[in-house]
Design a protein around this motif. Structure first.
Motif, short mmCIF file in Angstrom:
data_model
loop_
_atom_site.label_atom_id
_atom_site.label_comp_id
_atom_site.label_asym_id
_atom_site.label_seq_id
_atom_site.Cartn_x
_atom_site.Cartn_y
_atom_site.Cartn_z
N TYR A 304 69.71 -16.39 40.74
CA TYR A 304 69.12 -17.70 40.97
C TYR A 304 69.62 -18.19 42.33
O TYR A 304 70.81 -18.31 42.54
N VAL A 305 68.71 -18.49 43.23
CA VAL A 305 69.10 -18.96 44.55
C VAL A 305 68.93 -20.47 44.61
O VAL A 305 67.89 -20.99 44.24
N SER A 306 69.95 -21.16 45.08
CA SER A 306 69.90 -22.61 45.17
C SER A 306 68.82 -23.05 46.15
O SER A 306 68.55 -22.39 47.16
N GLU A 307 68.18 -24.17 45.86
CA GLU A 307 67.16 -24.70 46.75
C GLU A 307 67.78 -25.30 48.00
O GLU A 307 67.09 -25.55 48.98
N SER A 308 69.05 -25.56 47.98
CA SER A 308 69.72 -26.15 49.13
C SER A 308 70.07 -25.09 50.14
O SER A 308 70.74 -24.11 49.83
N ALA A 309 69.60 -25.27 51.36
CA ALA A 309 69.89 -24.28 52.40
C ALA A 309 71.37 -24.23 52.72
O ALA A 309 71.89 -23.22 53.18
N ALA A 310 72.07 -25.34 52.46
CA ALA A 310 73.50 -25.39 52.76
C ALA A 310 74.33 -24.71 51.68
O ALA A 310 75.50 -24.45 51.87
N ASP A 311 73.71 -24.43 50.54
CA ASP A 311 74.46 -23.84 49.43
C ASP A 311 73.63 -22.70 48.84
O ASP A 311 73.07 -22.81 47.77
N GLN A 312 73.55 -21.60 49.59
CA GLN A 312 72.77 -20.45 49.13
C GLN A 312 73.60 -19.69 48.11
O GLN A 312 74.25 -18.70 48.40
N SER A 313 73.59 -20.20 46.89
CA SER A 313 74.40 -19.59 45.84
C SER A 313 73.52 -18.88 44.84
O SER A 313 72.33 -19.13 44.73
N SER A 314 74.12 -17.96 44.12
CA SER A 314 73.38 -17.20 43.13
C SER A 314 74.22 -17.05 41.89
O SER A 314 75.42 -17.32 41.89
N GLU A 315 73.59 -16.63 40.84
CA GLU A 315 74.29 -16.47 39.57
C GLU A 315 73.97 -15.10 39.00
O GLU A 315 72.82 -14.67 38.95
N VAL A 316 75.01 -14.39 38.60
CA VAL A 316 74.85 -13.11 37.95
C VAL A 316 75.12 -13.31 36.46
O VAL A 316 76.21 -13.73 36.09
N SER A 317 74.14 -13.03 35.65
CA SER A 317 74.26 -13.28 34.21
C SER A 317 74.27 -11.96 33.46
O SER A 317 73.53 -11.04 33.79
N SER A 318 75.09 -11.89 32.43
CA SER A 318 75.18 -10.69 31.61
C SER A 318 74.74 -11.00 30.19
O SER A 318 75.13 -12.02 29.63
N PHE A 319 73.91 -10.16 29.65
CA PHE A 319 73.57 -10.30 28.24
C PHE A 319 73.21 -8.94 27.66
O PHE A 319 72.85 -8.00 28.39
N LEU A 320 73.33 -8.83 26.36
CA LEU A 320 73.00 -7.61 25.65
C LEU A 320 71.62 -7.76 25.03
O LEU A 320 71.30 -8.80 24.43
N VAL A 321 70.80 -6.74 25.15
CA VAL A 321 69.46 -6.78 24.57
C VAL A 321 69.21 -5.46 23.84
O VAL A 321 69.53 -4.38 24.36
N ASP A 322 68.69 -5.54 22.64
CA ASP A 322 68.35 -4.35 21.86
C ASP A 322 66.94 -3.90 22.22
O ASP A 322 65.96 -4.59 21.91
N LEU A 323 66.83 -2.76 22.86
CA LEU A 323 65.53 -2.22 23.25
C LEU A 323 64.90 -1.51 22.05
O LEU A 323 65.50 -0.57 21.50
N PRO A 324 63.69 -1.91 21.63
CA PRO A 324 63.09 -1.38 20.39
C PRO A 324 62.47 0.00 20.57
O PRO A 324 61.25 0.17 20.56
N VAL A 325 63.31 1.02 20.69
CA VAL A 325 62.82 2.38 20.91
C VAL A 325 62.09 2.93 19.68
O VAL A 325 61.36 3.92 19.77
N GLY A 326 62.28 2.31 18.53
CA GLY A 326 61.60 2.78 17.32
C GLY A 326 60.18 2.26 17.19
O GLY A 326 59.42 2.77 16.35
N GLU A 327 59.79 1.29 18.00
CA GLU A 327 58.46 0.70 17.90
C GLU A 327 57.43 1.56 18.66
O GLU A 327 57.56 1.76 19.86
N PRO A 328 56.41 2.09 17.97
CA PRO A 328 55.45 2.98 18.62
C PRO A 328 54.42 2.26 19.48
O PRO A 328 53.84 2.86 20.39
#
Length: 463
Positions: A304-328
Motif C-alpha cells: 500500500y503506497v501512501s497518497e502523500s508524496a512526503a510519506d511514500q510508505s508501504s505495508e507488507v502484510s502476511s496471511f495464511l490462505v488454504d488453496l483449494p487444490v481438491g476443487e475440480p
C-alpha cells in the motif's frame, strides 16, 4: 559508521544453515543487441550507485564473547570486483541452461567475512541476451533503511542516470576491547539486553532471536488457521543444500480479463492459477486428493503506497490462505480464493516500511526481501509453501543501456520447505520463479508447465 544489527537481522544470520541460505535472489534477462551491457559498464553502474545502498560496503562483525548482537562496519578492504562476477553459457545458451546455473549459484551461501551480496553477469545467451543474477542476504535488506542492489541499478531510460562522484572512504572499525566495553555498558543500562544475553548463552545460538518470534507465531497462526492442522504435503520435507529453478512468463492482460469477468482481484486470479497448477502436480505424483484437500500458502505480500508524496510508505502484510487444490472447478476455486483473501484483508497485520525509490521506482526485489522477512514471523510447519508477489512498473526498464526483458524472483527456501514461489509483474507480463530443493522437487519444471494449463483453463471459463 558502526551500527548494531537489529534483532531481525541477527536472527537471519543465526538461523541460516548450509541447507537453508536465506539470501534474496533476482534474475533479470536483458536484450543486449547493442552490446551496451558489458562487465566493465556493469561495474561502473554498481560502483556509482553504491552510495544509495551504503550497507553493501559493510560487513558483519561479531562482538567478543557474544555479549551483544553483531555490528555493521565498513569493509576496509572492499573490492567491488569481488562481488561482481562474470559467467558464460556455451553459445547459444538456452533458458534451461541459465536456470540450471541460477540453481547452482543460489545453492552457495554468501561469504560472511565480506559484505553479504554478489552479482553475476551471465553472457552467451541466445538472441543477443544477457542475464544478471543478484544475491543479497536477508539480513542486508530490510526495505526501509537498506534496499536491494537491483533496486538502484535500473533506469527508466536507455541513458543511465548520472550521479555525482562518490568519494567513499571506509571508517576505521572499533577495536575488540571497544566492542566489548560498549556491549557491557548496554547490558548494564538496558535490562532487556541483559536478558537477551542470558538467553543466548544459556539456550544456544539462535534461541534468543526466536523467542519473541515464536510467541508471535503461535498467536498469528492460531488467528489465521482457526486451529486447523497444516495439511500434509510432499512440499514439506527435509531439504538438501542443492537447488532447482524453473520459471514461467504469462500476460498480465489475461489476469485482467479474469478480473473483469469474475469481479475478483488480479492477486485472486494469480493464486487460483497457482492452485490449479499445484493440483495437477499433486495428481502427477499420485498424491491422494479429495474435494476438501488444500495446500496452505503463506502470502506475505501486499503493498500500500501512501497518497502523500512526503510519506511514500508501504505495508507488507502476511496471511495464511488454504488453496483449494481438491476443487475440480476452476471458477469455484477462484471463488474460494477470493473469499479467503477478502476475509484476511479485514484482519491483516502489517509491517510498516519506507520504500525509498531513489532512481527509477522499480522496487520488486526490495519488496520480495521484505516478504521473506515477514515470513520468518510464522512458526515452522505453519504452512506448506511461501508465495511472494511484488508489483513492478508497466514500462520498459534498462540496465546500463540494455532493455530488461524479463525479471524472475528467486525466493529462499525456508526450513522444511521444498518449494518457494515468487512472482513479479513487469511491462505487461507476470513472471514466476519456482525455487525448489533439488532432491525433493526433481519435477519442479512440471509445475511451471502446468501453470500455463491452469491459466488456460480459467480463461476458457471466462468465455
Amino acid at each position: 559508521m558502526v551500527t548494531r544489527l537489529t534483532p531481525d537481522d541477527a536472527s537471519f544470520l543465526e538461523l541460516e544453515s548450509s541447507s537453508s541460505p536465506v539470501h534474496i535472489g533476482s534474475l533479470a534477462i536483458a536484450d543486449n543487441t547493442s552490446g551496451a551491457l558489458t562487465y566493465e559498464n556493469l561495474v561502473d553502474i554498481v560502483s556509482q550507485r553504491l552510495c544509495l545502498v551504503p550497507r553493501y560496503r559493510q560487513k558483519v562483525r561479531q562482538v567478543p564473547f557474544g555479549l551483544a548482537r553483531p555490528v555493521w562496519v565498513d569493509d576496509a578492504d572492499f573490492d567491488v570486483s569481488y562481488h561482481i562476477r562474470r559467467s558464460a553459457l556455451p553459445n547459444p545458451g538456452t533458458d534451461e541452461q541459465l536456470f540450471e546455473l541460477v540453481a547452482r549459484l543460489s545453492s552457495r551461501p554468501l561469504d560472511t567475512s565480506r559484505p553479504l551480496w554478489e552479482i553475476y553477469l551471465v553472457e552467451g545467451l541466445s538472441d543477443n541476451r544477457v542475464a544478471i543474477f543478484t544475491k543479497s542476504h536477508s539480513a542486508l535488506v530490510d526495505g526501509a533503511d537498506a534496499l536491494e542492489i537491483g533496486h538502484v541499478i535500473l533506469d527508466a531510460s536507455r541513458q543511465p542516470q548520472e550521479l555525482a562522484d562518490d568519494l567513499w572512504m571506509p571508517m576505521d572499525g572499533p577495536t575488540e576491547s571497544a566492542l566489548a566495553m560498549t556491549a557491557v555498558a548496554e547490558l548494564l543500562t538496558n535490562p532487556g539486553q541483559g536478558m537477551e544475553f542470558l538467553r543466548r548463552t544459556a539456550g544456544g545460538v539462535g534461541e534468543t532471536a526466536r523467542t519473541v518470534e515464536r510467541s508471535l507465531s503461535r498467536f498469528v497462526s492460531a488467528l489465521h488457521t482457526a486451529t486447523r492442522a497444516t495439511p500434509s504435503s510432499p512440499l514439506n520435507t527435509d531439504i538438501s543444500h542443492h537447488r532447482r529453478f524453473a520459471a514461467a512468463r504469462t500476460n498480465l492482460a489475461d489476469y485482467r480479463k479474469i478480473r473483469a469477468r469474475f469481479g475478483c482481484t488480479i492477486n485472486d486470479a494469480i493464486l487460483t492459477v497457482l492452485t490449479g497448477a499445484l493440483r495437477n502436480w499433486l495428481f502427477s505424483r499420485g498424491e491422494p486428493i479429495t474435494e476438501s484437500s488444500t495446500v496452505r500458502a503463506l502470502v506475505p505480500m501486499s503493498v500500500y503506497v501512501s497518497e502523500s508524496a512526503a510519506d511514500q510508505s508501504s505495508e507488507v502484510s502476511s496471511f495464511l490462505v488454504d488453496l483449494p487444490v481438491g476443487e475440480p472447478n476452476p471458477v469455484i476455486r477462484l471463488s474460494h480464493v477470493s473469499h479467503a483473501n477478502a476475509a484476511h484483508g479485514r484482519q491483516r497485520r502489517g509491517v510498516r516500511a519506507r520504500t525509498l525509490v531513489r532512481l527509477s521506482g522499480f522496487a520488486p526485489a526490495s519488496l520480495h526481501a521484505m516478504s521473506v522477512r515477514s515470513a520468518f514471523e510464522y512458526a515452522e510447519r505453519a504452512f506448506n509453501l511461501m508465495i511472494t508477489n511484488a508489483p513492478g512498473p508497466q514500462s520498459p526498464m534498462f540496465i546500463a543501456g540494455a532493455r530488461m526483458l524479463e525479471m524472475y524472483p528467486v525466493s529462499p527456501l525456508l526450513k522444511n520447505q521444498a518449494l518457494s514461489i515468487g512472482l513479479t509483474s513487469y511491462d505487461g507480463s507476470v513472471f514466476y520463479g519456482f525455487h525448489a530443493d533439488r532432491d525433493a522437487m526433481a519435477d519442479v519444471d512440471l509445475i511451471s508447465t502446468m501453470l500455463y494449463e491452469s491459466l488456460e483453463e480459467l480463461l476458457d471459463a471466462c468465455a
